[in-house]
Design an enzyme around this catalytic site. Sequence first.
Site, PDB file in Angstrom:
ATOM      1  N   LYS A   1      -8.105  -0.493  10.925  1.00  0.00           N
ATOM      2  CA  LYS A   1      -7.450  -0.908   9.675  1.00  0.00           C
ATOM      3  C   LYS A   1      -6.134  -0.144   9.532  1.00  0.00           C
ATOM      4  O   LYS A   1      -5.110  -0.707   9.154  1.00  0.00           O
ATOM      5  CB  LYS A   1      -8.384  -0.645   8.489  1.00  0.00           C
ATOM      6  CG  LYS A   1      -7.892  -1.219   7.171  1.00  0.00           C
ATOM      7  CD  LYS A   1      -6.935  -0.299   6.436  1.00  0.00           C
ATOM      8  CE  LYS A   1      -6.449  -0.954   5.142  1.00  0.00           C
ATOM      9  NZ  LYS A   1      -5.387  -0.165   4.486  1.00  0.00           N
TER      10      LYS A   1
ATOM     11  N   ASP B   1       1.716 -15.226  11.786  1.00  0.00           N
ATOM     12  CA  ASP B   1       0.383 -15.518  11.271  1.00  0.00           C
ATOM     13  C   ASP B   1      -0.501 -14.286  11.494  1.00  0.00           C
ATOM     14  O   ASP B   1      -1.053 -14.092  12.577  1.00  0.00           O
ATOM     15  CB  ASP B   1      -0.164 -16.751  12.018  1.00  0.00           C
ATOM     16  CG  ASP B   1      -1.501 -17.206  11.503  1.00  0.00           C
ATOM     17  OD1 ASP B   1      -2.225 -16.383  10.904  1.00  0.00           O
ATOM     18  OD2 ASP B   1      -1.846 -18.382  11.705  1.00  0.00           O
TER      19      ASP B   1
ATOM     20  N   HIS C   1      -1.533  11.257  -0.018  1.00  0.00           N
ATOM     21  CA  HIS C   1      -1.654  10.051  -0.837  1.00  0.00           C
ATOM     22  C   HIS C   1      -1.483  10.329  -2.320  1.00  0.00           C
ATOM     23  O   HIS C   1      -1.163   9.441  -3.087  1.00  0.00           O
ATOM     24  CB  HIS C   1      -3.056   9.439  -0.645  1.00  0.00           C
ATOM     25  CG  HIS C   1      -3.109   8.464   0.479  1.00  0.00           C
ATOM     26  ND1 HIS C   1      -4.073   7.496   0.575  1.00  0.00           N
ATOM     27  CD2 HIS C   1      -2.313   8.288   1.540  1.00  0.00           C
ATOM     28  CE1 HIS C   1      -3.888   6.796   1.656  1.00  0.00           C
ATOM     29  NE2 HIS C   1      -2.818   7.257   2.273  1.00  0.00           N
TER      30      HIS C   1
ATOM     31  N   GLU D   1       0.833  -1.215   0.000  1.00  0.00           N
ATOM     32  CA  GLU D   1       0.000   0.000   0.000  1.00  0.00           C
ATOM     33  C   GLU D   1       0.862   1.257   0.000  1.00  0.00           C
ATOM     34  O   GLU D   1       1.676   1.452   0.911  1.00  0.00           O
ATOM     35  CB  GLU D   1      -0.927  -0.015   1.227  1.00  0.00           C
ATOM     36  CG  GLU D   1      -1.930   1.118   1.178  1.00  0.00           C
ATOM     37  CD  GLU D   1      -2.970   1.044   2.299  1.00  0.00           C
ATOM     38  OE1 GLU D   1      -3.215  -0.053   2.837  1.00  0.00           O
ATOM     39  OE2 GLU D   1      -3.526   2.102   2.624  1.00  0.00           O
TER      40      GLU D   1
HETATM   41  P1  NDP Z   1       5.387 -25.126  15.489  1.00  0.00           P
HETATM   42  O1  NDP Z   1       4.460 -26.280  15.341  1.00  0.00           O
HETATM   43  O2  NDP Z   1       6.342 -24.847  14.396  1.00  0.00           O
HETATM   44  O3  NDP Z   1       6.116 -25.285  16.894  1.00  0.00           O
HETATM   45  C1  NDP Z   1       7.144 -24.464  17.330  1.00  0.00           C
HETATM   46  C2  NDP Z   1       8.491 -25.032  16.903  1.00  0.00           C
HETATM   47  O4  NDP Z   1       9.528 -24.143  17.271  1.00  0.00           O
HETATM   48  C3  NDP Z   1       8.766 -26.367  17.574  1.00  0.00           C
HETATM   49  O5  NDP Z   1       9.277 -27.236  16.608  1.00  0.00           O
HETATM   50  C4  NDP Z   1       9.830 -26.022  18.603  1.00  0.00           C
HETATM   51  O6  NDP Z   1      10.737 -27.057  18.775  1.00  0.00           O
HETATM   52  C5  NDP Z   1      10.552 -24.870  17.904  1.00  0.00           C
HETATM   53  N1  NDP Z   1      11.273 -24.007  18.846  1.00  0.00           N
HETATM   54  C6  NDP Z   1      12.616 -23.763  18.758  1.00  0.00           C
HETATM   55  N2  NDP Z   1      12.994 -22.934  19.736  1.00  0.00           N
HETATM   56  C7  NDP Z   1      11.899 -22.651  20.474  1.00  0.00           C
HETATM   57  C8  NDP Z   1      11.673 -21.838  21.622  1.00  0.00           C
HETATM   58  N3  NDP Z   1      12.655 -21.163  22.211  1.00  0.00           N
HETATM   59  N4  NDP Z   1      10.426 -21.742  22.106  1.00  0.00           N
HETATM   60  C9  NDP Z   1       9.409 -22.415  21.508  1.00  0.00           C
HETATM   61  N5  NDP Z   1       9.562 -23.217  20.423  1.00  0.00           N
HETATM   62  C10 NDP Z   1      10.798 -23.342  19.908  1.00  0.00           C
HETATM   63  O7  NDP Z   1       4.589 -23.794  15.685  1.00  0.00           O
HETATM   64  P2  NDP Z   1       3.432 -23.409  16.668  1.00  0.00           P
HETATM   65  O8  NDP Z   1       2.988 -24.512  17.571  1.00  0.00           O
HETATM   66  O9  NDP Z   1       3.907 -22.157  17.306  1.00  0.00           O
HETATM   67  O10 NDP Z   1       2.250 -23.124  15.679  1.00  0.00           O
HETATM   68  C11 NDP Z   1       2.294 -22.031  14.808  1.00  0.00           C
HETATM   69  C12 NDP Z   1       1.776 -22.409  13.435  1.00  0.00           C
HETATM   70  O11 NDP Z   1       0.467 -22.945  13.547  1.00  0.00           O
HETATM   71  C13 NDP Z   1       1.679 -21.224  12.545  1.00  0.00           C
HETATM   72  O12 NDP Z   1       2.195 -21.588  11.285  1.00  0.00           O
HETATM   73  C14 NDP Z   1       0.171 -20.975  12.433  1.00  0.00           C
HETATM   74  O13 NDP Z   1      -0.132 -20.383  11.205  1.00  0.00           O
HETATM   75  C15 NDP Z   1      -0.389 -22.366  12.565  1.00  0.00           C
HETATM   76  N6  NDP Z   1      -1.761 -22.547  13.052  1.00  0.00           N
HETATM   77  C16 NDP Z   1      -2.522 -21.526  13.564  1.00  0.00           C
HETATM   78  C17 NDP Z   1      -3.787 -21.745  14.039  1.00  0.00           C
HETATM   79  C18 NDP Z   1      -4.553 -20.614  14.636  1.00  0.00           C
HETATM   80  O14 NDP Z   1      -4.036 -19.529  14.757  1.00  0.00           O
HETATM   81  N7  NDP Z   1      -5.808 -20.799  15.042  1.00  0.00           N
HETATM   82  C19 NDP Z   1      -4.378 -23.099  14.013  1.00  0.00           C
HETATM   83  C20 NDP Z   1      -3.493 -24.099  13.500  1.00  0.00           C
HETATM   84  C21 NDP Z   1      -2.232 -23.817  13.036  1.00  0.00           C
HETATM   85  P3  NDP Z   1      10.419 -28.305  19.753  1.00  0.00           P
HETATM   86  O15 NDP Z   1       9.343 -29.071  19.112  1.00  0.00           O
HETATM   87  O16 NDP Z   1      11.695 -29.002  19.822  1.00  0.00           O
HETATM   88  O17 NDP Z   1      10.003 -27.718  21.072  1.00  0.00           O
END
Ligand code: NDP
Length: 424
Positions: free
Chosen positions: A263, A279, A378, A81
Amino acid sequence: MKINWSGFSKKTYPERLKMLRDSDLLSHELQENLEKNETLSVAIADQLSENVIGTFSLPFSIVPEVIVNNQAYTVPYVTEEPSVVAAASFACKIINRSGGFSAHVHQRLMIGQVALYQVPDREQACQEILNQKDQLLEIANQAYPSIVKRGGGAREIRVEKVSGQTDFLVVYLHVDTQEAMGANMLNTMLEALKPHLESLSRGQSLMGILSNYATESLVTSSCRIAFHYLSPNKDEARELADKIVLASHFAQADPYRAATHNKGIFNGIDALLIATGNDWRAIEAGAHAYASRDGLYRGLSLWTLDSEKEELIGEMTLPMPIATKGGSIGLNPRVVLSHELLGQPFAKDLAQIIVSMGLAQNFAALKALVGAGIQQGHMKLQAKSLALLAGAKEAEVPKLVDGLIAEKTFNLEKAKSILKELRS
Ligand code: NDP
């Protein structure tokens, strides 16, 4: 290293890249990546999504200097934008001179919920579940042990009777997700809890899912702007400050204005969420729910006056459960570059920068709206977009923009006709 950003916007694209190179903000590898314009590869894109047929680009910009809690950040912005980056940079220059933003994180816990139905006695089920709280938290943690090792994990369980067309018993789980947003973590924990909750409540579970209404992840940012930064004319400065406060009242009272007010705030927030691989749908959903928390959809920011100190005060609180790890962060080279530009902030710091940018964007929009009007600022940028749409080559754009600005009103047809004249 203190960087002198003055005149950055007037530099050519190669000059801007050179300035970044000279500033040491990026590693050699990422600087090269930027100079060669290497973005997300199709191979990685194909892993991230389905039915992939390519990748999609957007302008990648920076707001050169933003001061939050006395620390200066170079903020990456992804937006198509016109005028958003210019407005944010303008606002931050003024706010930096007044001391920058003060921000704080209230708490950083994500909330997930299991909805139970056909519960024969909701009162008794509530008690049964709360009596087993410690065991249930342990089950949740066992379902995702790595977050416990990282210092996070399930922290709290609460239960509520929610009634609509159907009576539900809803179990809320609060989780410290550390640097992640935590959607998959929460969903895994909730899945593990479902059979136990069904058994304790003698009901059925409908779903277990993260809530984007992240009321346990609130972040506040505020700023104080001396009146004299609003205009060199004292009376005009005071009038502008008064009108910005009125604009804030208007957005509190009228949902039609509130939607546009918010917005404008998300022009800044989304630009930074996209740049940092977060996200933005999740954050938007949570913020709009928060804006309606008392039943009326209201503006998210508030502007007041400190007449004694002759300062305008802006403040904004909203849920900001963003991540610096997980999801697609780390897979997209541009996102990696954004985190490096910001100095690899922790999630709590990044959340404070994001809310501050929303407030900066809001200040710029309100100042323009109650002052000269948004359209004046703008016009030039719109003219530039029209010139490009009309097919002007890079060297032709400035002349075509001047030609369009000279017209009282302009559109694509006008741009095409002026371009034709210029070429002949
Ligand atoms: P992930 O499933 O990718 O989990 C976080 C990852 O980061 C894990 O693999 C974790 O490793 C790693 N990690 C590394 N360092 C750290 C740290 N210091 N602290 C925490 N984690 C660490 O992501 P999320 O569970 O956060 O989920 C986010 C995703 O889910 C986004 O892509 C989103 O778009 C999507 N989503 C969103 C929804 C919603 O908003 N309603 C619904 C469903 C999905 P380890 O496993 O070893 O701990």
